[in-house]
Write a protein that holds these residues in place. Structure first.
Motif, PDB file in Angstrom:
ATOM      1  N   ILE A  12       0.852  -1.111   0.013  1.00 23.12           N
ATOM      2  CA  ILE A  12      -0.093   0.098   0.181  1.00 23.12           C
ATOM      3  C   ILE A  12       1.116   1.251  -0.038  1.00 23.12           C
ATOM      4  O   ILE A  12       1.768   1.366   0.708  1.00 23.12           O
ATOM      5  CB  ILE A  12      -0.770   0.065   1.270  1.00 23.12           C
ATOM      6  N   SER A  13       0.723   2.236  -0.969  1.00 25.95           N
ATOM      7  CA  SER A  13       1.313   3.203  -1.166  1.00 25.95           C
ATOM      8  C   SER A  13       0.488   4.686  -1.426  1.00 25.95           C
ATOM      9  O   SER A  13      -0.516   4.457  -1.641  1.00 25.95           O
ATOM     10  CB  SER A  13       2.544   3.306  -2.165  1.00 25.95           C
ATOM     11  N   HIS A  14       1.216   5.703  -0.882  1.00 26.91           N
ATOM     12  CA  HIS A  14       0.331   6.940  -0.981  1.00 26.91           C
ATOM     13  C   HIS A  14       0.388   7.357  -2.666  1.00 26.91           C
ATOM     14  O   HIS A  14       1.427   7.271  -3.120  1.00 26.91           O
ATOM     15  CB  HIS A  14       0.985   8.142  -0.206  1.00 26.91           C
ATOM     16  N   LEU A  15      -0.991   7.636  -2.992  1.00 22.30           N
ATOM     17  CA  LEU A  15      -0.969   7.789  -4.575  1.00 22.30           C
ATOM     18  C   LEU A  15      -1.097   9.493  -4.914  1.00 22.30           C
ATOM     19  O   LEU A  15      -0.553   9.965  -5.618  1.00 22.30           O
ATOM     20  CB  LEU A  15      -2.222   7.169  -5.065  1.00 22.30           C
ATOM     21  N   GLY A  16      -2.179   9.874  -4.044  1.00 20.05           N
ATOM     22  CA  GLY A  16      -2.398  11.360  -4.347  1.00 20.05           C
ATOM     23  C   GLY A  16      -3.430  11.857  -3.385  1.00 20.05           C
ATOM     24  O   GLY A  16      -3.684  11.378  -2.303  1.00 20.05           O
ATOM     25  N   GLN A  17      -4.357  12.876  -3.806  1.00 23.30           N
ATOM     26  CA  GLN A  17      -5.055  13.466  -2.973  1.00 23.30           C
ATOM     27  C   GLN A  17      -6.654  13.716  -3.791  1.00 23.30           C
ATOM     28  O   GLN A  17      -6.648  13.784  -5.265  1.00 23.30           O
ATOM     29  CB  GLN A  17      -5.003  14.613  -2.399  1.00 23.30           C
ATOM     30  N   SER A  72       7.796  16.707  -5.233  1.00 30.22           N
ATOM     31  CA  SER A  72       6.919  16.859  -6.894  1.00 30.22           C
ATOM     32  C   SER A  72       7.724  16.110  -7.779  1.00 30.22           C
ATOM     33  O   SER A  72       7.382  15.188  -8.518  1.00 30.22           O
ATOM     34  CB  SER A  72       6.606  17.889  -7.291  1.00 30.22           C
ATOM     35  N   ASP A  73       9.122  16.260  -7.565  1.00 34.20           N
ATOM     36  CA  ASP A  73       9.919  15.488  -8.424  1.00 34.20           C
ATOM     37  C   ASP A  73      10.103  13.711  -8.513  1.00 34.20           C
ATOM     38  O   ASP A  73      10.000  13.329  -9.329  1.00 34.20           O
ATOM     39  CB  ASP A  73      11.621  15.896  -8.292  1.00 34.20           C
ATOM     40  N   GLU A  74      10.010  13.389  -7.011  1.00 34.51           N
ATOM     41  CA  GLU A  74       9.961  12.260  -7.003  1.00 34.51           C
ATOM     42  C   GLU A  74       8.573  11.416  -7.448  1.00 34.51           C
ATOM     43  O   GLU A  74       8.506  10.588  -8.100  1.00 34.51           O
ATOM     44  CB  GLU A  74       9.999  11.583  -5.364  1.00 34.51           C
ATOM     45  N   GLU A  75       7.564  11.951  -7.468  1.00 33.54           N
ATOM     46  CA  GLU A  75       6.082  11.724  -7.626  1.00 33.54           C
ATOM     47  C   GLU A  75       5.991  11.734  -9.189  1.00 33.54           C
ATOM     48  O   GLU A  75       5.619  10.597  -9.733  1.00 33.54           O
ATOM     49  CB  GLU A  75       5.029  12.745  -6.876  1.00 33.54           C
ATOM     50  N   ASN A  76       6.672  12.735  -9.935  1.00 29.13           N
ATOM     51  CA  ASN A  76       6.623  12.662 -11.400  1.00 29.13           C
ATOM     52  C   ASN A  76       7.536  11.522 -11.914  1.00 29.13           C
ATOM     53  O   ASN A  76       7.080  11.410 -12.944  1.00 29.13           O
ATOM     54  CB  ASN A  76       6.861  13.994 -11.702  1.00 29.13           C
ATOM     55  N   SER A  77       8.386  11.193 -11.114  1.00 28.59           N
ATOM     56  CA  SER A  77       9.076  10.312 -11.723  1.00 28.59           C
ATOM     57  C   SER A  77       8.597   8.745 -11.697  1.00 28.59           C
ATOM     58  O   SER A  77       9.277   7.863 -12.431  1.00 28.59           O
ATOM     59  CB  SER A  77      10.515  10.166 -11.170  1.00 28.59           C
ATOM     60  N   VAL A  78       7.513   8.613 -10.951  1.00 30.14           N
ATOM     61  CA  VAL A  78       6.883   7.234 -10.956  1.00 30.14           C
ATOM     62  C   VAL A  78       6.219   7.288 -12.280  1.00 30.14           C
ATOM     63  O   VAL A  78       5.548   8.088 -12.941  1.00 30.14           O
ATOM     64  CB  VAL A  78       5.815   7.162  -9.913  1.00 30.14           C
ATOM     65  N   ASN A  79       6.217   5.743 -12.766  1.00 30.00           N
ATOM     66  CA  ASN A  79       5.568   5.434 -14.002  1.00 30.00           C
ATOM     67  C   ASN A  79       4.105   6.010 -13.938  1.00 30.00           C
ATOM     68  O   ASN A  79       3.299   5.787 -12.893  1.00 30.00           O
ATOM     69  CB  ASN A  79       5.607   3.867 -14.142  1.00 30.00           C
ATOM     70  N   GLU A  80       3.402   6.515 -15.100  1.00 30.15           N
ATOM     71  CA  GLU A  80       2.097   7.053 -14.953  1.00 30.15           C
ATOM     72  C   GLU A  80       1.017   6.066 -14.669  1.00 30.15           C
ATOM     73  O   GLU A  80       0.089   6.213 -14.114  1.00 30.15           O
ATOM     74  CB  GLU A  80       1.786   7.900 -16.323  1.00 30.15           C
ATOM     75  N   GLU A  81       1.333   4.807 -15.334  1.00 34.02           N
ATOM     76  CA  GLU A  81       0.404   3.819 -15.195  1.00 34.02           C
ATOM     77  C   GLU A  81       0.368   3.257 -13.654  1.00 34.02           C
ATOM     78  O   GLU A  81      -0.515   3.041 -13.063  1.00 34.02           O
ATOM     79  CB  GLU A  81       0.817   2.625 -15.869  1.00 34.02           C
ATOM     80  N   ARG A  82       1.472   3.536 -12.956  1.00 25.91           N
ATOM     81  CA  ARG A  82       1.571   3.072 -11.348  1.00 25.91           C
ATOM     82  C   ARG A  82       0.642   4.088 -10.508  1.00 25.91           C
ATOM     83  O   ARG A  82       0.132   3.698  -9.373  1.00 25.91           O
ATOM     84  CB  ARG A  82       3.097   3.112 -11.046  1.00 25.91           C
ATOM     85  N   ARG A  83       0.478   5.186 -11.207  1.00 30.47           N
ATOM     86  CA  ARG A  83      -0.095   6.327 -10.404  1.00 30.47           C
ATOM     87  C   ARG A  83      -1.839   6.214 -10.738  1.00 30.47           C
ATOM     88  O   ARG A  83      -2.396   7.194 -10.710  1.00 30.47           O
ATOM     89  CB  ARG A  83       0.332   7.648 -10.745  1.00 30.47           C
TER      90      ARG A  83
END
Length: 511
Positions: free
Chosen positions: A423-428, A458-469
């Protein structure tokens, strides 16, 4: 009669959306309003929720509003509704329709159903990635109703008459916006050589799991020889005996739906099942091999990228990962840690937008009853930005899991394989809340806590694969190229005309 007509006019002035905005082929002769409504709403109703109440609520909303702005989730999925609406709004904006642009800015969503239905809408709005996602209000039509209770909309099934619905609409208009954390859940298990590996048979996959879509072969999360599933939640994830009782309840309700059409009856049935499943006598009837510490190894992420083992007391038979201060119909398992707990264990009150999950353990139902006390709480295990469960071969061949009230029976490894749930934080997402709601924001000036600096930057979050988010609830909404071109061409015309007009005015002044 005059008062009734005045009230009806007020409803139109505040909440009504004209048909030509809702449907691409809507009649140009449909009702036009002199002013943009204060609070235009889209209403989604699960007509099967709350026994007969869902259907009655649907009829009342359609009587009060434009029938085209009220949708039965049993007839059309919310992602197709929102794609059609926002594509039409984009076309209208391209044609210079400022009314449509204002509607988009002021739009609010109402969803009536259980927590699973609300989760479905939240997942769709998150995954569509709209440029202006509308905030969401929830009508309690389920059994637990934890989401609406946390944000001040109550936990009892609402009235469905005109006055009750009008009162609710006024509350929506006066509601405040709040951010709420959303959580991504990933599950990976070995693909069986024969048969299906769907983890919820014989039950249908609940909407709150977003059908646990298998990730595509091209996804970086895909591992050859394994099935990888994904979903999301907003309220809680739980595992163990509480999920087992919930599974028994849902199985019984599916086999005998006519017996579960009243909220009070549902809750009493749930309590009876807690007894028959042994939840109140767990030390006697529940084998220790099914206790959480014997089933799984648990790791938590206190700081981004740093995993550490979490000690689970041997007697804990149920573990709950909480996002909201509402569980099992309004109980708060985390409570409010006192100053000593805050100082020595680095524990904070539960906030819905701090990027943290509250992890709580329970021994049995008697332990759960402490929540009825004013300051009662479960065993506080940790607060974390993420949590990972690793299941290896053991004496148990299955366990029970639950997300936002929707349970399933999860098979566990029978050999040297590993089942992983992470389980990981995705957004809001944006929620609508009453001003005296239970949910609290870390940004509230009355809070003594500042925002956690360990939140994903924001830099780390944006580096995550779009499909993962994504949750897997809907495909990202994209405006077709032809509409973009149309908007650009329409956008140039006013500027070109203004330039010509200014040039003409300049020439006239010189002459």
């Amino acid at each position: 009669m005059a008062d009734s007509e005045s009230e009806h006019n007020n409803i139109h002035r505040h909440f009504y959306i004209p048909t030509y905005i809702l449907a691409p082929n809507g009649s140009s002769n449909s009702l036009r309003l002199p002013d943009v409504p204060t609070c235009p709403v889209l209403v989604f109703v699960n007509s099967k929720s709350g026994g007969q109440l869902g259907g009655e609520l649907l009829r009342t909303f359609r009587h009060l509003l434009n029938k085209y702005q009220v949708f039965d989730l049993g007839e059309e999925a919310p992602d197709s509704v929102l794609r059609r609406l926002y594509l039409n709004i984009e076309r209208l904006k391209g044609n210079g329709d400022r009314f449509a642009a204002e509607i988009e800015e002021r739009m609010r969503i109402i969803v009536a159903g259980g927590d699973g239905t609300a989760g479905w809408l939240l997942g769709v709005v998150s995954d569509l990635k709209l440029s202006q996602p509308p905030p969401i209000a929830t009508v309690p039509l389920g059994t637990g109703n934890n989401l609406p209770f946390a944000f001040g909309w109550g936990k009892k099934n609402p009235g469905t008459d005109l006055n009750s619905v009008i009162s609710f609409l006024k509350q929506v208009m006066n509601a405040k916006e709040m951010k709420m954390d959303s959580w991504h859940i990933l599950m990976r298990m070995r693909a069986p050589k024969v048969g299906s590996c769907d983890p919820v048979a014989p039950l249908e996959l609940p909407h709150s799991l977003h059908a646990f879509h298998r990730v595509s072969p091209s996804d970086e999360l895909n591992v050859e020889g394994f099935h990888t599933f994904r979903g999301g939640f907003w309220n809680y994830f739980s595992m163990g005996m509480d999920a087992q009782v919930s599974y028994a309840f849902h199985s019984e309700r599916k086999m005998n739906p006519d017996k579960f059409k009243n909220q009070l009856v549902n809750q009493s049935s749930y309590l009876k099942l807690g007894c028959t499943q042994g939840w109140f006598f767990a030390p006697l009837v529940h084998p220790s091999s099914k206790n959480i510490a014997q089933l799984t190894k648990v790791k938590i992420m206190k700081k981004q990228g740093e995993w550490q083992d979490l000690h689970i007391p041997p007697s804990v038979r149920s573990i709950v990962c909480l996002n909201l201060p509402s569980f099992s119909g309004g109980l708060n398992p985390w409570g409010t840690p006192n100053s000593n707990k805050r100082r020595y264990r680095d524990l904070t009150p539960p906030f819905v937008d701090d990027g943290l999950l509250e992890v709580v353990g329970f021994r049995d139902a008697w332990h759960g009853l402490v929540l009825l006390a004013p300051k009662g709480h479960g065993t506080r295990l940790a607060q974390a930005h993420g949590i990972r469960f690793e299941f290896h071969k053991g004496t148990a061949n299955h366990t029970f899991m639950r997300i936002d009230g929707e349970p399933w029976k999860q098979p566990l490894p029978e050999n040297d394989d590993t089942v992983v749930v992470e389980i990981s934080h995705l957004g809001q997402v944006k929620m609508l809340a009453t001003h005296d709601c239970r949910a609290k924001s870390i940004y509230d000036p009355s809070s003594q806590f500042s925002h956690d600096a360990d939140e994903v930057d924001s830099d780390e979050e944006n580096s995550v694969n779009e499909e993962r988010r994504k949750f897997g609830a809907a495909d990202t909404f994209k405006i077709p190229d032809e509409v973009k071109k149309q908007n650009r061409s329409h956008g140039r015309k006013p500027r070109l005309w203004a330039l010509l007009r200014n040039l003409l005015a300049f020439r006239l002044e010189r002459h």
